[in-house]
Design a protein around this motif. Structure first.
Motif, PDB file in Angstrom:
ATOM      1  N   ASN A 147      41.512  37.855  25.816  1.00  0.00           N
ATOM      2  CA  ASN A 147      40.142  37.351  25.654  1.00  0.00           C
ATOM      3  C   ASN A 147      39.150  38.096  26.550  1.00  0.00           C
ATOM      4  O   ASN A 147      38.003  38.351  26.151  1.00  0.00           O
ATOM      5  N   THR A 202      52.591  36.893  13.030  1.00  0.00           N
ATOM      6  CA  THR A 202      53.111  36.061  14.117  1.00  0.00           C
ATOM      7  C   THR A 202      54.621  36.237  14.272  1.00  0.00           C
ATOM      8  O   THR A 202      55.137  36.352  15.386  1.00  0.00           O
ATOM      9  N   GLN A 213      47.099  35.656  26.583  1.00  0.00           N
ATOM     10  CA  GLN A 213      45.941  35.382  25.737  1.00  0.00           C
ATOM     11  C   GLN A 213      44.645  35.455  26.544  1.00  0.00           C
ATOM     12  O   GLN A 213      43.619  35.944  26.044  1.00  0.00           O
ATOM     13  N   LYS A 252      42.077  23.515  21.951  1.00  0.00           N
ATOM     14  CA  LYS A 252      41.204  24.049  20.902  1.00  0.00           C
ATOM     15  C   LYS A 252      42.025  24.578  19.729  1.00  0.00           C
ATOM     16  O   LYS A 252      41.636  24.436  18.570  1.00  0.00           O
ATOM     17  N   ALA A 253      43.161  25.225  20.045  1.00  0.00           N
ATOM     18  CA  ALA A 253      44.007  25.745  18.972  1.00  0.00           C
ATOM     19  C   ALA A 253      44.561  24.604  18.119  1.00  0.00           C
ATOM     20  O   ALA A 253      44.601  24.706  16.880  1.00  0.00           O
ATOM     21  N   LYS A 254      44.986  23.509  18.756  1.00  0.00           N
ATOM     22  CA  LYS A 254      45.474  22.368  17.999  1.00  0.00           C
ATOM     23  C   LYS A 254      44.370  21.744  17.155  1.00  0.00           C
ATOM     24  O   LYS A 254      44.598  21.345  16.001  1.00  0.00           O
ATOM     25  N   SER A 275      42.451  36.885  12.714  1.00  0.00           N
ATOM     26  CA  SER A 275      43.219  35.711  12.315  1.00  0.00           C
ATOM     27  C   SER A 275      44.604  36.156  11.866  1.00  0.00           C
ATOM     28  O   SER A 275      44.803  36.533  10.710  1.00  0.00           O
ATOM     29  N   ALA A 282      41.716  23.311  16.001  1.00  0.00           N
ATOM     30  CA  ALA A 282      41.423  24.219  14.888  1.00  0.00           C
ATOM     31  C   ALA A 282      42.485  24.104  13.798  1.00  0.00           C
ATOM     32  O   ALA A 282      42.175  24.150  12.601  1.00  0.00           O
ATOM     33  N   LYS A 283      43.745  23.951  14.209  1.00  0.00           N
ATOM     34  CA  LYS A 283      44.822  23.790  13.228  1.00  0.00           C
ATOM     35  C   LYS A 283      44.651  22.495  12.445  1.00  0.00           C
ATOM     36  O   LYS A 283      44.852  22.455  11.213  1.00  0.00           O
ATOM     37  N   ALA A 313      42.457  25.986  25.990  1.00  0.00           N
ATOM     38  CA  ALA A 313      42.720  26.900  24.876  1.00  0.00           C
ATOM     39  C   ALA A 313      43.752  26.300  23.921  1.00  0.00           C
ATOM     40  O   ALA A 313      43.600  26.385  22.688  1.00  0.00           O
ATOM     41  N   GLU A 314      44.797  25.700  24.477  1.00  0.00           N
ATOM     42  CA  GLU A 314      45.812  25.071  23.635  1.00  0.00           C
ATOM     43  C   GLU A 314      45.236  23.893  22.862  1.00  0.00           C
ATOM     44  O   GLU A 314      45.545  23.693  21.672  1.00  0.00           O
TER      45      GLU A 314
END
Length: 377
Positions: free
Chosen positions: A263, A218, A259, A182-184, A212, A186-187, A179-180
């Protein structure tokens, strides 16, 4: 034939052996001289090294009578099997202790000394296992290692504890890592798109906008997390327990767990035997609380539950964090803490856990708590 495979090198002298000792013994027979002394000297020279002889003289007097007599009566194949299992178990423990030292999850001075002693004992046992006495004996170490790995894998996927818990913990960490990652990714893609000329796109849907979170959202979530953390320390001080410290590494694990709950849309806990545990809060339908009141509502919910309150006020806990995740259809939170050196936890938790074990129920721990009314959904 390599020299290590010759019989007289392993201490075995067949009738056709032509080594110096056997030649002298045969010549002594032919000449009529007694060779008993020579045979004894030969046996003394070629006798394989025993386990007892590898023990320092200071300790031989301690273990000679009770230990040596029992050990020499056991077949050498059983000796080698025991030593092989001891080497495998020692290697696993050394890896685990080294990991906890590397991640700073334990007392560094005490466990460093234990770690060095374990490494020294492990190399000593390996040296014994590779000596002439055991090197050519059965079972082979590779066979024992493969059998142990196979049994461990079967037990892990069959649900045998604590192997199953370790597997679930590793799976959870791997999912958090993915997950981390994928987040990186996506960023990175988002930053690349932002640097390219703007293109005409379809207007995003309401769900896409809500799913989003903006920078403002945040920041509000982080403020709520810190506020909940301070409230927990406040109630601990009022109850006579020392306040806890914030740990960034623990926060990453806690955030990944929260998280994961968001999910899946349900609350659950990390497996038994994991390095950390938590109080969980929220679920689907928890979406009407404002950011300003979120911390107070979460801590109040935990304080109104006897089991959650017992963990919040547990004095041995030294480091903890609060993580919050908000989705379009729910709000989720975790108060996480290290489980190392906590024993069985608060007295109330141990009392209820003992009741669960004595009941002989096949239900999982959390499900049993809900049925008995110790937890409310």
């Amino acid at each position: 034939m390599p020299i290590s495979d010759r019989d007289y090198i392993r201490g075995e002298h067949p009738p056709s052996c032509t080594c110096k000792e056997c030649t002298e013994r045969k010549l002594g027979k032919l000449s009529g001289h007694s060779s008993s002394k020579g045979r004894k000297e030969t046996l003394r020279r070629t006798k394989p090294t025993s386990l007892h002889s590898t023990i320092p003289p200071v300790f031989q007097t301690i273990v000679r009578k009770p230990f040596h007599r029992i050990w020499i009566n056991i077949p050498l194949s059983v000796h080698k099997l025991f030593l092989s299992l001891l080497v495998i178990a020692g290697l696993v423990d050394i890896i685990q202790r080294g990991y906890t030292l590397f991640t700073h999850q334990t007392d560094p001075v005490k466990n460093t000394i234990i770690f060095l002693v374990e490494v020294g004992l492990w190399f000593w046992i390996v040296a014994i296992l590779r000596s002439r006495r055991y090197k050519y004996r059965k079972p082979k170490f590779k066979l024992v290692f493969v059998v142990v790995i196979a049994i461990t894998l079967v037990g892990t996927f069959a649900g045998i504890e604590p192997l199953s818990s370790y597997k679930d913990n590793l799976t959870s960490k791997w999912a958090s890592y993915q997950a981390e990652h994928k987040a990186k990714e996506a960023k990175r893609v988002a930053e690349a798109i932002a640097m390219t000329p703007a293109l005409i796109k379809e207007a995003p849907t309401r769900t896409e906008i809500e799913s989003s979170p903006t920078t403002t959202q945040t920041l509000k979530v982080e403020e709520a997390e810190r506020e909940a953390f301070e409230l927990i320390n406040k109630v601990r001080q009022e109850a006579g327990a020392p306040p806890t410290k914030w740990n960034d590494e623990l926060y990453k694990l806690s955030k990944a767990h929260t998280q994961d709950m968001a999910n899946k849309g349900e609350l659950f806990h990390t497996p038994i035997g994991a390095t950390h545990g938590e109080n969980a809060w929220g679920g689907r339908g928890y979406y009407h609380y404002k950011y300003e009141e979120l911390a107070r509502v979460i801590v109040s919910g935990w304080m109104s539950s006897p089991l959650h309150k017992a963990w919040l006020l547990h004095a041995p806990i030294q480091e903890s964090v609060v993580s919050i995740v908000i989705t379009p259809d729910g709000q989720y939170a975790s108060w996480s803490f290290w489980t190392i050196n906590l024993g069985r936890g608060p007295e109330l938790v141990e009392k209820i856990a003992r009741e669960w074990r004595n009941s002989g129920s096949n239900l999982p721990w959390i499900e049993w708590l809900y049925i008995k009314g110790y937890l409310e959904k």
